[in-house]
Design a protein around this motif. Structure first.
Motif, mmCIF file in Angstrom:
data_model
loop_
_atom_site.group_PDB
_atom_site.id
_atom_site.type_symbol
_atom_site.label_atom_id
_atom_site.label_comp_id
_atom_site.label_asym_id
_atom_site.label_seq_id
_atom_site.Cartn_x
_atom_site.Cartn_y
_atom_site.Cartn_z
ATOM 1 N N LYS A 15 -26.410 -50.952 -14.940
ATOM 2 C CA LYS A 15 -27.346 -49.965 -13.859
ATOM 3 C C LYS A 15 -27.746 -49.123 -14.968
ATOM 4 C CE LYS A 15 -27.318 -46.471 -10.652
ATOM 5 N NZ LYS A 15 -26.546 -45.949 -9.570
ATOM 6 N N ASP A 16 -26.817 -48.330 -15.966
ATOM 7 C CA ASP A 16 -27.238 -47.279 -16.848
ATOM 8 C C ASP A 16 -28.176 -47.778 -18.046
ATOM 9 O OD1 ASP A 16 -26.176 -46.008 -14.878
ATOM 10 O OD2 ASP A 16 -24.377 -45.364 -16.121
ATOM 11 N N ASP A 36 -21.003 -53.406 -13.737
ATOM 12 C CA ASP A 36 -22.180 -52.838 -12.992
ATOM 13 C C ASP A 36 -22.659 -51.597 -13.426
ATOM 14 O OD1 ASP A 36 -21.988 -55.136 -11.391
ATOM 15 O OD2 ASP A 36 -20.712 -54.195 -9.938
ATOM 16 N N GLU A 37 -21.821 -50.610 -13.742
ATOM 17 C CA GLU A 37 -22.134 -49.483 -14.179
ATOM 18 C C GLU A 37 -23.005 -49.575 -15.447
ATOM 19 O OE1 GLU A 37 -19.339 -46.357 -14.621
ATOM 20 O OE2 GLU A 37 -18.281 -46.750 -12.671
ATOM 21 N N TYR A 38 -22.524 -50.415 -16.568
ATOM 22 C CA TYR A 38 -23.279 -50.835 -17.903
ATOM 23 C C TYR A 38 -24.570 -51.294 -17.464
ATOM 24 C CZ TYR A 38 -22.881 -50.732 -22.670
ATOM 25 O OH TYR A 38 -23.011 -50.574 -24.120
ATOM 26 N N LEU A 49 -18.035 -45.942 -18.980
ATOM 27 C CA LEU A 49 -18.452 -46.882 -18.009
ATOM 28 C C LEU A 49 -17.361 -47.785 -17.554
ATOM 29 C CD1 LEU A 49 -21.481 -47.943 -20.314
ATOM 30 C CD2 LEU A 49 -21.601 -46.656 -18.227
#
Length: 702
Positions: free
Chosen positions: A232-233, A228-230, A224
């Protein structure tokens, strides 16, 4: 003018690496040279490592190790690099090792360093910032990581070392290890800020939408790169993660022999793009961490097993012996399990007496500990039934020979055990001793003299099903201390029995009157506290280290002790049966031990000769046993030896003139010639023959 001002004017910085706390302190000049804001600062050591090539960190380690060994100031050059691996500048540092703090600051350097740092000007025509060789940097970093992780022995050590690993672009701020227990993910350990907040969220189900759970389910790493990736997922988890202020996260599987044993989390406060090079590097480090953790888990399990065995099988607090003092010690051999085949036991008997048992099962492993535990139970059961010492050992030998009938694969033969069983009658001090291949009992006299008490014995337990274990009766006189031990106390340090007993005699010399606990500590210190002795002759030396079991029993004096200057009385009491004429030699040896510090060797020889004659007359001319009582009293240099031999016959000794070829009849002539005084007196249904010798003070030098 202040020293700091002079150094600042010369563009020379000051820095200190505190190994105990894992911190580096920089003044304003040093901070600028390392690419930090120009201000005095204290930062984690990982932040400095991230600004140095791994090769240079390893070079610091090597140079400082040599400087510590030689006690000198070291000088070396180090390069400062940016996040892309470009060399910003080259610095020259003069460093001095310091001993404050127990921690390790620079990957194995056992103390911190302080020193100066100054920039090295670039050579004419060559810029100071040159392209850094990433391949060499990675190789050096992985070599350093592998060497450092190989020295980590616990899970906490592995995580601590992993958190300190740093190279350009790889400076973790938090690391954690997760493991699976049943259907839950458990946080095994965490290094970073706010541990309580992290641990409060665990355990979580393996089916949860959590990165570590996903890695455990799939066996694939989760990277990650941005918040933002964290978010979102893993939206449900993000509110908890956001408070830590990290910018990038990597969750990597820890795989050993194709099996995922856990998940390694590496969190970064600076954004990390997780390029191919980054992922390759992290995956390689994860494999090193997995191997180190697997080894640490195994060692932790062995330590727990050893602790459980030690708690279960080691002797507990020994019960008291009425009217006597008791001290006990158990010292496991260095390394390996902390429990082996040695043991002791103190058992109250139905008769009101007390049994002292000490023994040693062959080997130093789990099997030896298991055999020892079963044998202790059997001996305690037989003793509690009221059997005599010889019967207790005979039954225990029969049990052990059955228990170990099948050969032990580790030894290629059946296990056996040595044992010494002493039944104590506290009011009289009588000791009934039975021995199964074990070292003899010994006694510490009031003046600190250590003497062994040889007794006939049988084979070790378990060698034959039907063993014979004769019983010897001794008497523990007031003020004397009985010493029972395993061979570890005697032979540890490659001593044989003779040199081992000699070492113990030296250790207790003059300590006869000290407290029993202090005496026990002194004996252990004599074995483990001194420098290793020289190896004995081939085939004669004992082990370097062995388990030690020790029992001390003291019969204190009752009533008035007399003046403080009064010398203690030494005493020997021994019965020589009609069927045991060989014990006459033992009686002579016991008398010689009593007179070990008597200066006149001829008088000692005469005393032994008279004793032999008197006891032989009893065995030849009466139908009963001989009872020997020898007593040495008085201050050194003016002592009195009185020897009494009692028998059941009331017929007095008759002097006679032996012929030239007669083989007997000279006993009383010897008494007249050698003794200062002698005689006989009625004693109940028998008589007592006695003689006395006075110690003569040494003649003054001419």
């Amino acid at each position: 003018m202040r020293t700091e001002d002079v150094l600042g004017a010369a563009e020379t910085g000051l820095w200190a690496w505190d190994g105990a706390r894992g911190q580096v302190t920089l003044d304003a000049t040093a901070a600028r040279l390392f690419g930090l804001p120009t201000d005095e600062v204290t930062i984690p050591e990982a932040a400095i490592r991230a600004r140095l090539p791994s090769e240079d960190v390893i070079e610091i380690q090597r140079v400082m190790a040599a400087a510590e060994a030689e006690g000198r100031v070291a000088e070396l050059r180090i390069r400062v690099v940016d996040g892309e691996g470009n060399v910003l500048r080259t610095l020259r540092s003069r460093l001095r090792p310091v001993d404050e703090g127990p921690g390790a600051g620079i990957a194995g350097v056992t103390s911190g360093v302080v020193g100066t740092v100054v920039e090295v000007p670039a050579a004419p025509g060559r810029p100071s910032a040159v392209e850094w060789d990433w391949r060499r940097a990675r190789e050096a970093f992985l070599l350093d990581a592998g060497q450092t992780l190989s020295g980590a022995n616990t899970t906490e050590d592995v995580l601590r070392v992993t958190a300190s690993l740093a190279m350009p672009g790889f400076s973790p701020d938090g690391v954690a290890v997760f493991v699976q227990e049943g259907d839950q993910v458990k946080l095994a350990d965490y290094h970073g800020a706010d541990f309580e907040a992290v641990s409060a969220s665990f355990p979580v189900p393996v089916s949860a939408n959590y990165p570590a759970a996903q890695v455990l389910r799939t066996g694939r790493a989760v990277y990650l790169a941005t918040p933002d990736e964290y978010r979102k997922d893993f939206p449900d988890l993000w509110p908890l993660i956001e408070r830590f202020g990290h910018k990038s996260w990597a969750y990597l599987p820890l795989v050993v022999a194709g099996r995922t044993i856990g998940v390694w989390l590496v969190a970064f406060r600076a954004p990390l793009g997780f390029t191919i090079e980054d992922r390759s590097l992290l995956s390689t480090v994860a494999r090193l961490v997995a191997q180190a953790l697997s080894r640490a888990y195994l060692q932790d399990t062995e330590r727990e097993l050893a602790a459980d065995l030690q708690h279960t099988m080691r002797p507990g607090p020994a019960p008291g012996v009425p009217g006597m003092e008791l001290a006990a010690r158990y010292v496991p051999a260095g390394g390996g399990l902390t429990v082996g085949g040695d043991w002791y036991d103190v058992i109250p008997l139905p008769s009101g007496r007390v049994a002292l048992i000490i023994g040693d099962v062959q080997g130093h492993d789990v099997r030896a500990a298991a055999v020892m535990a079963q044998l202790r139970i059997v001996l305690r059961a037989y003793a509690s039934e009221g059997h005599r010492p010889d019967a207790v050992l005979a039954r225990a030998s029969r049990f052990l020979s059955t228990l170990t009938a099948e050969p032990d694969p580790a030894f290629g033969e059946t296990r056996f055990a040595t044992c010494l069983y002493v039944e104590v009658d506290p009011p009289s001090g009588t000791l009934d001793v039975a021995r199964a291949g074990h070292p003899d009992a010994a006694m510490v006299l009031e003046d600190g003299t250590l003497v062994t008490r040889p007794s006939p014995g049988g084979l070790p337990l378990g060698v034959v099903p039907q063993g014979d274990y004769p019983t010897t009766r001794l008497v523990l006189q007031p003020g004397e201390t009985l010493l029972l031990c395993t061979d570890g106390l005697i032979e540890t340090g490659r001593h044989d029995f003779d040199s081992g007993w000699a070492r113990l005699r030296r250790a207790v010399a003059g300590l006869g009157g000290v407290g029993l606990e202090n005496l026990a500590d002194g004996l252990i210190e004599a074995v483990h506290g001194n420098a290793p002795p020289q190896p004995s002759a081939p085939g004669m030396g004992g082990p370097d280290l062995d388990d030690i079991a020790l029992l001390l029993l003291r019969r204190p004096r009752g009533g008035a002790q007399g003046p403080a200057w009064a010398a203690p009385v030494r005493r020997v009491v021994l019965t020589i049966a009609q069927a045991e004429p060989a014990r006459i030699a033992q009686a002579r040896g016991r008398l010689a031990e009593l007179l070990h510090d008597w200066g006149d060797a001829d008088r000692v020889f005469g005393a032994r000769l008279m004793l032999s004659e008197v006891v032989t007359n009893v065995l030849m001319h009466t139908d009963g046993d001989a009872l020997l009582v020898a007593e040495l009293s008085g201050p050194a240099g003016d002592r009195l030896l009185r020897v009494e031999v009692s028998d059941p016959s009331d017929e007095p000794p008759h002097p006679r003139e032996p012929g030239e070829l007669a083989s007997s009849g000279r006993g009383l002539m010897l008494m007249e010639s050698l003794a200062d005084a002698w005689g006989y007196a009625p004693r109940g249904a028998g008589k007592t023959t006695w003689f006395e010798l006075h110690e003569e003070p040494p003649e003054p030098p001419a």
